[in-house]
Design a protein around this motif. Structure first.
Motif, PDB file in Angstrom:
ATOM      1  N   SER A 264     -29.016   5.806   7.407  1.00  0.00           N
ATOM      2  CA  SER A 264     -28.006   6.410   6.738  1.00  0.00           C
ATOM      3  C   SER A 264     -28.410   7.411   5.861  1.00  0.00           C
ATOM      4  O   SER A 264     -29.510   7.185   5.173  1.00  0.00           O
ATOM      5  CB  SER A 264     -27.124   5.367   6.036  1.00  0.00           C
ATOM      6  OG  SER A 264     -26.091   6.207   5.107  1.00  0.00           O
TER       7      SER A 264
ATOM      8  N   PHE B  90     -22.183   7.304  11.892  1.00  0.00           N
ATOM      9  CA  PHE B  90     -21.336   6.512  11.171  1.00  0.00           C
ATOM     10  C   PHE B  90     -20.121   7.185  10.936  1.00  0.00           C
ATOM     11  O   PHE B  90     -19.902   8.308  10.381  1.00  0.00           O
ATOM     12  CB  PHE B  90     -21.969   5.998   9.711  1.00  0.00           C
ATOM     13  CG  PHE B  90     -23.269   5.596   9.922  1.00  0.00           C
ATOM     14  CD1 PHE B  90     -23.409   3.976  10.176  1.00  0.00           C
ATOM     15  CD2 PHE B  90     -24.370   6.095  10.023  1.00  0.00           C
ATOM     16  CE1 PHE B  90     -24.608   3.375  10.261  1.00  0.00           C
ATOM     17  CE2 PHE B  90     -25.574   5.567  10.002  1.00  0.00           C
ATOM     18  CZ  PHE B  90     -25.776   4.123  10.374  1.00  0.00           C
TER      19      PHE B  90
ATOM     20  N   TYR C 149     -23.034  -1.928   5.710  1.00  0.00           N
ATOM     21  CA  TYR C 149     -23.828  -1.694   6.709  1.00  0.00           C
ATOM     22  C   TYR C 149     -23.895  -3.181   7.710  1.00  0.00           C
ATOM     23  O   TYR C 149     -23.834  -4.075   7.070  1.00  0.00           O
ATOM     24  CB  TYR C 149     -25.060  -1.177   6.628  1.00  0.00           C
ATOM     25  CG  TYR C 149     -25.112   0.092   5.748  1.00  0.00           C
ATOM     26  CD1 TYR C 149     -24.996   1.257   6.611  1.00  0.00           C
ATOM     27  CD2 TYR C 149     -25.147   0.323   4.446  1.00  0.00           C
ATOM     28  CE1 TYR C 149     -25.116   2.548   5.784  1.00  0.00           C
ATOM     29  CE2 TYR C 149     -25.044   1.513   3.943  1.00  0.00           C
ATOM     30  CZ  TYR C 149     -25.026   2.605   4.435  1.00  0.00           C
ATOM     31  OH  TYR C 149     -25.179   4.019   3.948  1.00  0.00           O
TER      32      TYR C 149
ATOM     33  N   ASP D 135     -29.166  -0.439  10.296  1.00  0.00           N
ATOM     34  CA  ASP D 135     -28.138   0.605  10.375  1.00  0.00           C
ATOM     35  C   ASP D 135     -28.628   1.575   8.861  1.00  0.00           C
ATOM     36  O   ASP D 135     -28.450   2.746   8.799  1.00  0.00           O
ATOM     37  CB  ASP D 135     -26.907   0.233  10.567  1.00  0.00           C
ATOM     38  CG  ASP D 135     -26.688  -0.087  11.919  1.00  0.00           C
ATOM     39  OD1 ASP D 135     -27.405   0.088  12.644  1.00  0.00           O
ATOM     40  OD2 ASP D 135     -25.247  -0.550  12.210  1.00  0.00           O
ATOM     41  N   GLN D 136     -28.599   0.716   7.966  1.00  0.00           N
ATOM     42  CA  GLN D 136     -28.825   1.182   6.495  1.00  0.00           C
ATOM     43  C   GLN D 136     -30.011   2.246   6.574  1.00  0.00           C
ATOM     44  O   GLN D 136     -30.004   3.282   5.758  1.00  0.00           O
ATOM     45  CB  GLN D 136     -28.964   0.266   5.522  1.00  0.00           C
ATOM     46  CG  GLN D 136     -28.975   0.881   4.229  1.00  0.00           C
ATOM     47  CD  GLN D 136     -29.080  -0.230   3.027  1.00  0.00           C
ATOM     48  OE1 GLN D 136     -28.706  -1.350   3.236  1.00  0.00           O
ATOM     49  NE2 GLN D 136     -29.362   0.084   1.916  1.00  0.00           N
TER      50      GLN D 136
ATOM     51  N   GLU E 110     -25.021   0.279  -1.712  1.00  0.00           N
ATOM     52  CA  GLU E 110     -25.334   0.228  -0.247  1.00  0.00           C
ATOM     53  C   GLU E 110     -25.600  -1.495  -0.073  1.00  0.00           C
ATOM     54  O   GLU E 110     -26.599  -1.849  -0.537  1.00  0.00           O
ATOM     55  CB  GLU E 110     -26.278   0.928   0.069  1.00  0.00           C
ATOM     56  CG  GLU E 110     -25.783   2.594   0.097  1.00  0.00           C
ATOM     57  CD  GLU E 110     -26.900   3.339   0.618  1.00  0.00           C
ATOM     58  OE1 GLU E 110     -26.940   4.017   1.693  1.00  0.00           O
ATOM     59  OE2 GLU E 110     -27.910   3.592  -0.018  1.00  0.00           O
TER      60      GLU E 110
ATOM     61  N   SER F 121     -26.199  -4.223   2.846  1.00  0.00           N
ATOM     62  CA  SER F 121     -26.242  -4.514   4.417  1.00  0.00           C
ATOM     63  C   SER F 121     -26.017  -6.117   4.796  1.00  0.00           C
ATOM     64  O   SER F 121     -26.511  -6.758   3.680  1.00  0.00           O
ATOM     65  CB  SER F 121     -27.723  -4.439   5.019  1.00  0.00           C
ATOM     66  OG  SER F 121     -28.187  -2.935   4.541  1.00  0.00           O
TER      67      SER F 121
END
Length: 677
Positions: free
Chosen positions: A102, A40, A93, A98-99, A125, A127
Motif C-alpha cells: 500500500s 486497493f 488490511y 497487503d499492507q 494502518e 493488518s
C-alpha cells in the motif's frame, strides 16, 4: 538557540510552500512508490469516534473492528485522561503482505484541518494478523499509541513547535504507556524485566531505545497501576503535558520523588525475580546453538526431522527470510530457501516462514512470494523445490504433516476467520474443518488415529457455522481440543481446561499430550494425560519458550527463547520427557487467576441481587483500586476446579495413503466443508 531559529525558519518556508487547496485530511493522495501486485478499492464505515476503511468485501471484519474500538474508546480515554479532537481513520488490511504493497501516506506527511497544518498522522494502518486475539491487541495498541502521541505532542503546527522546543520526553515514557494501555501486564514484559533486574543493568534501562524501551516503559506504568492505582496514570500524563517534564509530573501526582519511584520500581520487580529464581532455572549455555545472525534476526519456526538427525529452522531479518537445515551430528548447514528483502520503517511479519517435515528427507515451507502465500516441498536428496500457491488464504499460521506426509493440516485465515484446513501435500485439494469465530491454532496429527489436536479459545465444543461472537467477548485463554476427521458430528472434544493459554500441542498417543502453557506465569513445557486428568510440568525455565519442537522417539527438544530481546535456539539431546516439576505461580499469574475467579463469583452473586444492590455493586466496581488479589490457596483451589478429565474413545485409523476429500466423493453431504466449490 541556533537550532531553534533554524527550525522556525524552515517551518515558515514550509507554510509558504504548502498550497491552501489541501483542505481536509480525508483527501489522501495515493502514490506509486512500493512494489504492488494488486490494487486497493477502499470503502469505509463511519462511527462516533472512528472511520474504518476496508476492501475486498471485508465489511464484516470492519464492522467488528469498529464496534470493538467504539466499546474500548471510553476505557482508553479514561485511563490516559485524554480524548482526541478528531476522528481517527483506521485502514484495515487483509494481511501484512497487503499492507507492504500500500502507498497510503507515502506522498503526504502533512494535513490541514480548519487552516492549521497537522504533522501527526490522523490515521493508523492495521493488518489482520490471522487470529482474532492478535487483531484485538493490534487495534488497541495502534489506537492507544496514536492518542498518547497526540496527547503529548499535539496535532497542529503550534503544538508541535511548543513540544519540540520545550518537551524532551524519554522514549520509554511514551511508548511504554502505549504498550501498557493496550496490553496491560504481559508475560513478555515479565520475562524481560526479570532479566534486567537479574543482570544488574537497572541503571541503564531508561537509556534504551526501540522495543526494549517500550517494554521497560510498560513495566513502569504497570508498577504505577499496581502500587498507586490506575488513576495515577492519567494524572501523570496530564501533568506531563503541562510541566513538560516526567520527573516533576511524577512528584506532583504521587507526592514521591522520581528517584524514589524508580527505586520502588526496582524493588518491586527484584522481589518477583528473587521468588522466581528459587524455582526456575536459566537456559544452559551448553545447549545454545552458535549461529551467525544479526541482532535484528528472529527465528520464526524450527522442526526436528523424524529421524532426529537434522534441525530445520527459519530466520527472518527485517523481511528477508532464510530457511536452513542443520545436521545435529556435525553442525553442517544447508540453505534451502532465501527470499524477500529487508525493509526500513515498515512492519514485518515475523511469523514467516513456516516449516514442517513431510518425511525424513522432505521439508515443507510456507512463506509469502510476490504478495501471495506459497507452499514449497523441498527434497533433500534431489535438492529440488515444488512450489504451489495458496492464493485463497490471507494468513497461514502453521502446518503439520501426517505420518506418511500425504496430508497436511493448516491453521489459516480465510475472509477474516482463522480455521483449520486439511490439504493434500501433492494435489491441489483442500477441506475446511472448522468454520466459526474462534481462533484454531497449531493443529497436529495424533499418531495412529484419525484425529487432530489443536489449540483454541472457543468456549463451546460445537462447530456451529452460524455462531456470532463479538471481538470483545472472545476469551484470552486457550485450551486443547481434538477433531475427528471421520466424524459426521459437528463437535470437537475438549482435552484441557485451565485458566491459561495452552498451545502448540504434540501428541504421544490418543491420551498423552505435550504442549506449551503459561499455567504458572512463564511459558514452559507441560504434559497432560487425559486418561487420568493429570497435568505435569516438564520444564522450569525462567525465560518463556517462544517456539519448540519435540521429537519424542529420539528424545530431542529444540526451542526458541529470547535473551536481551534477541532470539536464541537451544537443542537438548537425550531430553527426559517424563520429568515432573512443580513451580509456584508468578505474581502476574496469581493476580490474573484471582481476578477471573472473583469475576465468576460476582456473576453468580449478581443473579440473586436486587436491582438496587446490583447498581450499588457496579458503582463500587467503577472506583479505582490499588490492589486486588486473593490468596495463593484460592488460586490453586480454583485451578483444580477447572481441570477436565475427558475420557478418550477408540476410533478407526484414517487411511492417509489414499484419503478421499469430500469435494471428490461426497460433496453433497458437506457442502460447506470446502470453499473451493
Amino acid at each position: 538557540m541556533r537550532f531553534s531559529a533554524r527550525f522556525l525558519v524552515s517551518a515558515l518556508v514550509l507554510l509558504y510552500l504548502i498550497p491552501e487547496a489541501a483542505a481536509q485530511r480525508a483527501n489522501e493522495v495515493f502514490g506509486k512508490n512500493r512494489i504492488q501486485y494488486r490494487s486497493f478499492d477502499w470503502v469505509y464505515l463511519s462511527g462516533e469516534n472512528f472511520d474504518v476503511y476496508y476492501y475486498d468485501g471485508r465489511r464484516a471484519v470492519a464492522t467488528e473492528a469498529l464496534q470493538y474500538l467504539e466499546s474500548e474508546f471510553d476505557r482508553i480515554t479514561d485511563l490516559i485522561g485524554y480524548a482526541p479532537y478528531y476522528k481517527a481513520r483506521i485502514f484495515l488490511y487483509n494481511s501484512l503482505a497487503d499492507q507492504r504493497q500500500s502507498n497510503v501516506g507515502l506522498n503526504r506527511t502533512e494535513y490541514t484541518v480548519n487552516g492549521e497544518i497537522e504533522f501527526v498522522k490522523p490515521y493508523i494502518e492495521v493488518s489482520y494478523p490471522g487470529t482474532s486475539q492478535e487483531f484485538k491487541r493490534e487495534l488497541l495498541y495502534k489506537v492507544s499509541d496514536l492518542m498518547i502521541n497526540e496527547m503529548m505532542y499535539g496535532g497542529n503546527l503550534k503544538e508541535i513547535f511548543q513540544s519540540a522546543l520545550l518537551m524532551n520526553l524519554s522514549e520509554w515514557f511514551v511508548s511504554g504507556a502505549s504498550e501498557y494501555v493496550a496490553k496491560g501486564w504481559t508475560s513478555e514484559m515479565d520475562d524481560y524485566v526479570r532479566e534486567i533486574v537479574r543482570s544488574k543493568r537497572v541503571n541503564k534501562i531508561f537509556r534504551l531505545t526501540g522495543r526494549e524501551a517500550a517494554v521497560v516503559g510498560q513495566s513502569f506504568w504497570n508498577f504505577i497501576a499496581e502500587k498507586y492505582g490506575k488513576s495515577s496514570i492519567s494524572n501523570i500524563l496530564n501533568y506531563t503535558r503541562i510541566t513538560r517534564k516526567e520527573e516533576q509530573s511524577v512528584l506532583i501526582t504521587l507526592g514521591v520523588s522520581y528517584k524514589q519511584v524508580i527505586k520502588e520500581w526496582q524493588q518491586y520487580y527484584s522481589e518477583m525475580e528473587a521468588q522466581v529464581s528459587k524455582s526456575y532455572i536459566n537456559h544452559p549455555d551448553s545447549t545454545k546453538l552458535r549461529l551467525r545472525h544479526n541482532s535484528t534476526t528472529q527465528f520464526t519456526t524450527l522442526k526436528v526431522s523424524p529421524d532426529g538427525k537434522y534441525l530445520a529452522y527459519a530466520e527472518n531479518d527485517r523481511g528477508r527470510y532464510i530457511v536452513k537445515v542443520r545436521s545435529l551430528e556435525n553442525g553442517k548447514e544447508t540453505t534451502i530457501l532465501t527470499h524477500g528483502s529487508k525493509v526500513i520503517a515498515q512492519e514485518v511479519d515475523y511469523r514467516l516462514p513456516i516449516i514442517g517435515w513431510s518425511d525424513a528427507s522432505t521439508l515443507g515451507v510456507i512463506a509469502v512470494r510476490n504478495g501471495e502465500y506459497t507452499f514449497w516441498l523441498y527434497d533433500m536428496n534431489s535438492h529440488t523445490k515444488l512450489p504451489r500457491e495458496l492464493d485463497k488464504f490471507n494468513n497461514v499460521r502453521s502446518i503439520s504433516f501426517s505420518s506418511n506426509g500425504r496430508l497436511a493440516v493448516l491453521s489459516a485465515d480465510y475472509e477474516g476467520k482463522n480455521d483449520l484446513y486439511l490439504i493434500s501435500s501433492r494435489r491441489d485439494r483442500i477441506r475446511r474443518l472448522t468454520n466459526d469465530p474462534y481462533d484454531d491454532l497449531d493443529p497436529t496429527f495424533i499418531p495412529n488415529t484419525n484425529k487432530i489436536v489443536f489449540s483454541s479459545n472457543r468456549t463451546t465444543d460445537s462447530l456451529n457455522t452460524k455462531l456470532k461472537v463479538p471481538l470483545s467477548s472472545l476469551s484470552e485463554n486457550y485450551s486443547l481440543y481434538a477433531f475427528d476427521l471421520d466424524t459426521t458430528k459437528t463437535r470437537v472434544q475438549r482435552i484441557t481446561n485451565t485458566v491459561s493459554k495452552d498451545f502448540s500441542p504434540l501428541a504421544l498417543n490418543n491420551n498423552v499430550f505435550y504442549y506449551l502453557s503459561d499455567q504458572r506465569g512463564i511459558v514452559n513445557l507441560f504434559k497432560f494425560d487425559r486418561s487420568t486428568g493429570i497435568y505435569t510440568q516438564i520444564t522450569n525455565f525462567s525465560s518463556g519458550i517462544r517456539n519448540y519442537d519435540l521429537n519424542i522417539p529420539r528424545s530431542t527438544l529444540a526451542m526458541v527463547t529470547n535473551s536481551k530481546m534477541q532470539d536464541e535456539i537451544h537443542v537438548h539431546r537425550g531430553f527426559n520427557t517424563n520429568r515432573q516439576i512443580f513451580t509456584p505461580s508468578t505474581r502476574r499469574k496469581e493476580l490474573q487467576q484471582s481476578r477471573i475467579i472473583r469475576e465468576k463469583r460476582q456473576q453468580q452473586e449478581s443473579k440473586n441481587m436486587s436491582l438496587k444492590d446490583l447498581i450499588n455493586s457496579r458503582l463500587e466496581k467503577s472506583q479505582d483500586s490499588v490492589k486486588q488479589a486473593d490468596s495463593l490457596n484460592t488460586n490453586q483451589a480454583g485451578e483444580q476446579q477447572l481441570q477436565d478429565s475427558t475420557k478418550a474413545k477408540s476410533v478407526p485409523t484414517v487411511n492417509t495413503d489414499n484419503y478421499v476429500f469430500e469435494d471428490e466423493a461426497v460433496k453433497q453431504t458437506q457442502p460447506s466443508e470446502s470453499f473451493l466449490n
